[in-house]
Design an enzyme around this catalytic site. Structure first.
Site, short mmCIF file in Angstrom:
data_model
loop_
_atom_site.label_atom_id
_atom_site.label_comp_id
_atom_site.label_asym_id
_atom_site.label_seq_id
_atom_site.Cartn_x
_atom_site.Cartn_y
_atom_site.Cartn_z
N ASP A 99 46.04 1.30 -28.94
CA ASP A 99 47.49 1.18 -28.74
C ASP A 99 47.82 0.00 -27.82
OD1 ASP A 99 50.13 1.85 -29.08
OD2 ASP A 99 50.10 3.54 -27.69
N ARG A 109 53.07 -4.58 -27.22
CA ARG A 109 53.36 -4.99 -25.83
C ARG A 109 52.54 -6.21 -25.43
NH1 ARG A 109 52.57 0.95 -23.80
NH2 ARG A 109 52.00 1.11 -26.00
N HIS A 155 48.93 -7.55 -33.39
CA HIS A 155 48.05 -6.81 -34.31
C HIS A 155 46.85 -7.66 -34.72
CE1 HIS A 155 50.80 -3.55 -34.32
NE2 HIS A 155 51.75 -4.16 -34.99
N THR A 176 50.19 8.51 -39.99
CA THR A 176 51.17 8.92 -41.01
C THR A 176 52.59 8.65 -40.50
OG1 THR A 176 50.87 11.17 -40.12
CG2 THR A 176 49.77 10.67 -42.19
N ARG A 218 57.92 2.69 -39.24
CA ARG A 218 58.20 1.39 -38.60
C ARG A 218 58.90 0.46 -39.59
NH1 ARG A 218 53.45 -0.11 -34.31
NH2 ARG A 218 53.35 1.96 -33.33
N LEU A 269 25.68 2.35 -37.16
CA LEU A 269 26.93 2.83 -36.58
C LEU A 269 27.81 3.34 -37.71
CD1 LEU A 269 28.99 2.91 -34.10
CD2 LEU A 269 29.82 0.73 -34.96
C1 IPE Z 1 49.24 5.81 -32.23
O1 IPE Z 1 49.99 4.81 -31.63
C2 IPE Z 1 48.83 5.37 -33.61
C3 IPE Z 1 47.85 4.27 -33.67
C4 IPE Z 1 47.29 3.68 -32.64
C5 IPE Z 1 47.49 3.86 -34.99
P1 IPE Z 1 51.58 4.81 -31.73
O2 IPE Z 1 52.05 3.62 -30.96
O3 IPE Z 1 52.01 4.91 -33.14
O4 IPE Z 1 51.95 6.16 -30.99
P2 IPE Z 1 53.27 6.61 -30.22
O5 IPE Z 1 54.42 6.32 -31.13
O6 IPE Z 1 53.34 5.79 -28.98
O7 IPE Z 1 53.06 8.06 -29.93
C1 IPE Z 2 48.96 -0.04 -31.94
O1 IPE Z 2 49.82 -0.91 -31.28
C2 IPE Z 2 48.77 -0.39 -33.39
C3 IPE Z 2 49.41 0.53 -34.34
C4 IPE Z 2 50.07 1.61 -34.03
C5 IPE Z 2 49.28 0.22 -35.74
P1 IPE Z 2 51.39 -0.69 -31.27
O2 IPE Z 2 51.97 -1.43 -32.43
O3 IPE Z 2 51.74 0.75 -31.24
O4 IPE Z 2 51.77 -1.41 -29.91
P2 IPE Z 2 52.89 -0.94 -28.88
O5 IPE Z 2 52.64 0.48 -28.55
O6 IPE Z 2 54.20 -1.15 -29.56
O7 IPE Z 2 52.69 -1.85 -27.70
MG MG Z 3 52.08 2.07 -29.75
#
Ligand code: IPE
Ligand code: IPE
Ligand code: MG
Length: 242
Positions: free
Chosen positions: A24, A28, A41, A70, A75, A135
């Site tokens: 995650d 940001r 990403h 899911t 988004r 792995l």
């Molecule tokens: C969890 O992150 C899903 C993945 C890392 C793929 P999110 O950014 O989607 O989770 P929330 O919305 O902060 O709970």
């Molecule tokens: C995690 O990063 C990747 C996915 C959920 C696909 P985020 O896209 O959730 O990044 P933040 O949480 O907005 O920083």
């Molecule tokens: Mg996130």
């Protein structure tokens, strides 16, 4: 070992067999640099390469990564498109290297809903790497813990399993992680303190390791720190220590 790699002492550490990571903070990471989210990403995908290498180096046997939930379908379309493009590119560009490295790819989640061309790439990658055993890399993609449990229950009903025959072991065999041990540690980057529908059954007794590092910044040394922290935990599983 590459000259720029800091030597890390693993000799006194118990290496968790199965590490799961909620990757995650890509958005940001990008925002802090004034970049579009897609750049975050892409940086996240590059980091995955480093973490896979570190898992092989440290002797972790199973790495499960949360790549797309899911709920992430909610988004904006542009973001979903950028993510799908990155997954397709990673599969195209990295799969031969991963195969050579001995990585066996598994998919956790449902392929339905993903574009046919991406489905095909996933199937080919799984087939190519199926005999590797250095792995196991479980990619949770279009994955949700609740959806996984429902999927399992539907299949058990379809198979005519009687309530009296239902055990935790049998239930496990209907999950996407069938045949694999539960995660020992769940890492979540970016400082969030929630599980976000990840491995809600399997992680019942995993050690949880939240870290403020954003995913693109969570490298080999940060993974090492997580393993050090894991070694300081006492896993009690509800019983009293000896
Ligand atoms: C969890 O992150 C899903 C993945 C890392 C793929 P999110 O950014 O989607 O989770 P929330 O919305 O902060 O709970
Ligand atoms: C995690 O990063 C990747 C996915 C959920 C696909 P985020 O896209 O959730 O990044 P933040 O949480 O907005 O920083
Ligand atoms: Mg996130």
């Amino acid at each position: 070992m590459a000259a720029d790699k800091k030597p890390l002492d693993l000799s006194s550490l118990v290496i968790p067999q199965h590490v799961a990571i909620i990757m995650d903070g890509n958005g940001r990471w990008a925002r802090r640099r004034g970049l579009p989210r897609a750049a975050g990403h892409r940086a996240g995908a590059e980091n995955l390469r480093r973490i896979i290498n570190a898992c092989v180096e440290f002797g972790i046997k199973i790495l499960t990564i949360y790549a797309f939930s899911t709920e992430n379908w909610g988004r904006p379309e542009q973001e979903i498109k950028a993510l799908m493009k990155i997954f397709a590119r990673v599969l195209d560009q990295e799969i031969d290297d991963l195969h050579a490295q001995g990585v066996c790819l598994h998919h956790l989640g449902e392929l339905t809903g993903i574009s046919p061309s991406l489905q095909e790439k996933v199937r080919r990658a799984i087939d190519l790497t199926k005999d590797n055993d250095r792995l196991i890399l479980n990619v949770a993609f279009n994955y949700g813990g609740r959806a996984e449990i429902l999927h399992a229950v539907k299949h058990m009903v379809a198979d005519g399993i009687e309530a009296d025959d239902l055990t935790e072991e049998l239930f496990n065999s209907y999950l996407f992680t069938s045949g694999l041990p539960d995660p020992d540690m769940v890492v979540r980057t970016s400082g969030e303190l929630r599980i976000s529908n990840f491995l809600i059954w399997q992680a019942a007794y995993a050690e949880y390791y939240p870290t403020p590092a954003l995913w693109p910044d969570f490298g080999r040394e940060e993974l090492y720190e997580a393993i050090v922290a894991f070694n300081q935990r006492e896993r009690r599983y509800g019983v009293l220590p000896e």
